[in-house]
Design a protein around this motif. Structure first.
Motif, mmCIF file in Angstrom:
data_model
loop_
_atom_site.group_PDB
_atom_site.id
_atom_site.type_symbol
_atom_site.label_atom_id
_atom_site.label_comp_id
_atom_site.label_asym_id
_atom_site.label_seq_id
_atom_site.Cartn_x
_atom_site.Cartn_y
_atom_site.Cartn_z
ATOM 1 N N GLY A 168 -8.376 20.411 6.149
ATOM 2 C CA GLY A 168 -8.626 19.013 6.487
ATOM 3 C C GLY A 168 -8.966 18.195 5.260
ATOM 4 N N GLN A 169 -9.808 18.729 4.398
ATOM 5 C CA GLN A 169 -10.177 18.029 3.167
ATOM 6 C C GLN A 169 -8.969 17.816 2.266
ATOM 7 O OE1 GLN A 169 -12.538 20.012 -0.065
ATOM 8 N NE2 GLN A 169 -14.123 18.564 0.605
ATOM 9 N N ARG A 170 -8.127 18.844 2.146
ATOM 10 C CA ARG A 170 -6.929 18.728 1.294
ATOM 11 C C ARG A 170 -6.009 17.620 1.794
ATOM 12 N NH1 ARG A 170 -2.008 20.614 2.155
ATOM 13 N NH2 ARG A 170 -2.654 22.135 3.737
ATOM 14 N N LEU A 171 -5.820 17.545 3.102
ATOM 15 C CA LEU A 171 -4.930 16.536 3.667
ATOM 16 C C LEU A 171 -5.497 15.129 3.490
ATOM 17 C CD1 LEU A 171 -3.844 18.421 6.897
ATOM 18 C CD2 LEU A 171 -2.354 17.773 4.992
ATOM 19 N N ILE A 172 -6.802 14.986 3.674
ATOM 20 C CA ILE A 172 -7.419 13.681 3.463
ATOM 21 C C ILE A 172 -7.219 13.214 2.029
ATOM 22 C CG2 ILE A 172 -9.682 12.527 3.257
ATOM 23 C CD1 ILE A 172 -10.528 14.046 5.791
ATOM 24 N N ARG A 173 -7.290 14.142 1.097
ATOM 25 C CA ARG A 173 -7.153 13.789 -0.317
ATOM 26 C C ARG A 173 -5.703 13.622 -0.767
ATOM 27 N NH1 ARG A 173 -11.909 17.666 -3.001
ATOM 28 N NH2 ARG A 173 -13.656 16.497 -2.081
ATOM 29 N N SER A 174 -4.757 13.991 0.080
ATOM 30 C CA SER A 174 -3.358 13.913 -0.335
ATOM 31 C C SER A 174 -2.515 12.926 0.454
ATOM 32 C CB SER A 174 -2.705 15.307 -0.256
ATOM 33 O OG SER A 174 -2.692 15.794 1.077
ATOM 34 N N CYS A 175 -2.949 12.580 1.670
ATOM 35 C CA CYS A 175 -2.144 11.662 2.482
ATOM 36 C C CYS A 175 -2.268 10.229 1.964
ATOM 37 C CB CYS A 175 -2.584 11.713 3.941
ATOM 38 S SG CYS A 175 -2.079 13.212 4.814
ATOM 39 N N PRO A 176 -1.150 9.494 1.901
ATOM 40 C CA PRO A 176 -1.195 8.115 1.417
ATOM 41 C C PRO A 176 -1.787 7.117 2.408
ATOM 42 C CG PRO A 176 1.043 8.714 2.015
ATOM 43 C CD PRO A 176 0.230 9.967 2.128
ATOM 44 N N VAL A 177 -1.921 7.529 3.670
ATOM 45 C CA VAL A 177 -2.502 6.655 4.689
ATOM 46 C C VAL A 177 -3.589 7.438 5.428
ATOM 47 C CG1 VAL A 177 -2.098 5.277 6.764
ATOM 48 C CG2 VAL A 177 -0.341 5.387 4.978
ATOM 49 N N ILE A 178 -4.748 6.800 5.604
ATOM 50 C CA ILE A 178 -5.857 7.408 6.346
ATOM 51 C C ILE A 178 -6.287 6.456 7.449
ATOM 52 C CG2 ILE A 178 -8.249 8.196 6.251
ATOM 53 C CD1 ILE A 178 -7.803 8.953 3.337
ATOM 54 N N LEU A 179 -6.336 6.955 8.663
ATOM 55 C CA LEU A 179 -6.938 6.248 9.787
ATOM 56 C C LEU A 179 -8.117 7.091 10.246
ATOM 57 C CD1 LEU A 179 -3.967 5.046 9.788
ATOM 58 C CD2 LEU A 179 -4.270 4.733 12.250
ATOM 59 N N TYR A 180 -9.320 6.532 10.212
ATOM 60 C CA TYR A 180 -10.488 7.320 10.576
ATOM 61 C C TYR A 180 -11.378 6.567 11.552
ATOM 62 C CZ TYR A 180 -13.727 4.654 7.582
ATOM 63 O OH TYR A 180 -14.511 3.672 7.037
ATOM 64 N N ALA A 181 -12.055 7.336 12.413
ATOM 65 C CA ALA A 181 -12.948 6.745 13.409
ATOM 66 C C ALA A 181 -14.291 6.454 12.754
ATOM 67 C CB ALA A 181 -13.117 7.708 14.581
ATOM 68 N N GLY A 182 -14.429 5.271 12.198
ATOM 69 C CA GLY A 182 -15.591 4.936 11.384
ATOM 70 C C GLY A 182 -16.915 4.935 12.107
ATOM 71 N N SER A 183 -16.906 4.809 13.420
ATOM 72 C CA SER A 183 -18.159 4.817 14.170
ATOM 73 C C SER A 183 -18.732 6.219 14.308
ATOM 74 C CB SER A 183 -17.951 4.212 15.563
ATOM 75 O OG SER A 183 -16.962 4.941 16.282
ATOM 76 N N LEU A 184 -17.903 7.241 14.086
ATOM 77 C CA LEU A 184 -18.328 8.631 14.282
ATOM 78 C C LEU A 184 -18.120 9.508 13.054
ATOM 79 C CD1 LEU A 184 -16.839 9.166 17.860
ATOM 80 C CD2 LEU A 184 -19.241 8.809 17.288
ATOM 81 N N VAL A 185 -17.283 9.069 12.132
ATOM 82 C CA VAL A 185 -16.979 9.854 10.935
ATOM 83 C C VAL A 185 -17.588 9.158 9.722
ATOM 84 C CG1 VAL A 185 -15.145 10.726 9.431
ATOM 85 C CG2 VAL A 185 -14.830 10.735 11.916
ATOM 86 N N PRO A 186 -18.492 9.818 8.998
ATOM 87 C CA PRO A 186 -19.086 9.179 7.816
ATOM 88 C C PRO A 186 -18.059 8.974 6.713
ATOM 89 C CG PRO A 186 -19.730 11.481 7.941
ATOM 90 C CD PRO A 186 -19.007 11.178 9.228
#
Length: 252
Positions: free
Chosen positions: A20-38
């Motif tokens: 999961g960490q590798r993908l977050i650091r490599s994907c050009p687009v990130i959509l994250y649930a900011g109310s629950l994910v720091p």
């Protein structure tokens, strides 16, 4: 182009898988649930676009996924906990399938696991409870036949209830006839976050304890004898008398 539904874990940025960490650091687009994910979970990313989906509705989120697909860009779609549990990914996947967009689910550490770790307990103990039921409280939405809280409580096994702390008194009333008023229970608020907090007691005392803490949301309810078990059976896994593929001889 692939959409990766990534489980970010319960809150602690270190409780995310390496994948999961590798993908977050490599994907050009990130959509994250900011109310629950720091935001710290996204540390080290090199994405061109980072979008907090907390204020967005489903069609807006899907619109961003479709736009990334048109650009040929992989998407890290970051959810809290494990996305397969109350992550509302099914409706997003439905749109992706209709559009022919590939997707992959990357598991994450669940809130239930984080709560058990915080309380220092094993949720399945021989002769006490060998099953764990994860559910939510169906106050605002109907539950499938046989899945109402009273139906599940009849099993008297370990119970983890999501999205129910604001209805704790009513939940306790439904559980006591099956578990008993003195059954051990706990409410854990924001497990693994810096402001994590919790209360432990019995079903009879839990509402007052939780009320005193002011828990209103982002909390998990755990119920079952395993939370305070002092006597339980021993697993055969580590028994000296048990032989298995990796321990078949008499070596000590």
């Amino acid at each position: 182009m692939t959409v990766y539904f990534i489980g970010a874990g319960p809150g602690d940025p270190e409780l995310i898988t390496l994948k999961g960490q590798r993908l977050i650091r490599s994907c050009p687009v990130i959509l994250y649930a900011g109310s629950l994910v720091p935001r710290a979970v996204l540390e080290g990313h090199l994405a061109e676009r980072v979008i907090d989906t907390a204020p967005l509705h489903l069609e807006q989120i899907v619109g961003h996924l479709l736009e990334a697909h048109r650009r040929g860009q992989d998407v890290a779609r970051v959810h809290s906990g494990d996305p397969s549990l109350y992550g509302a990914i099914g409706e997003q996947i439905e749109h992706l399938r209709a559009a022919g967009i590939p997707y992959e689910i990357v598991p994450g550490v669940t809130a239930t696991s984080a709560c058990a770790a915080l309380l220092g307990v094993e949720l399945t103990l021989p002769d006490v409870a060998q099953s764990l039921i994860l559910t939510r409280y169906g106050q605002n939405r109907s539950m499938p036949e046989g899945e109402r809280l009273a139906d599940l409580a009849r099993h008297r096994t370990t119970l983890a209830i999501h999205l129910g702390v604001s209805h704790l008194k009513r939940i306790v009333e439904e559980l006591i006839p099956h578990y008993g008023a003195d059954c051990p229970a706990a409410v854990v608020h924001r497990a693994s976050w810096p402001d994590q907090d919790w209360v432990t007691g019995t079903l009879a005392t839990l509402p007052a304890l939780s009320e005193a803490k002011g828990f209103r949301r982002t909390a998990l309810i755990l119920v079952g004898p395993v939370l305070a078990a002092e006597a339980f059976g021993r697993s055969s896994l580590y028994s000296a008398d048990h032989r298995h593929l990796y321990r078949g001889g008499d070596e000590s």
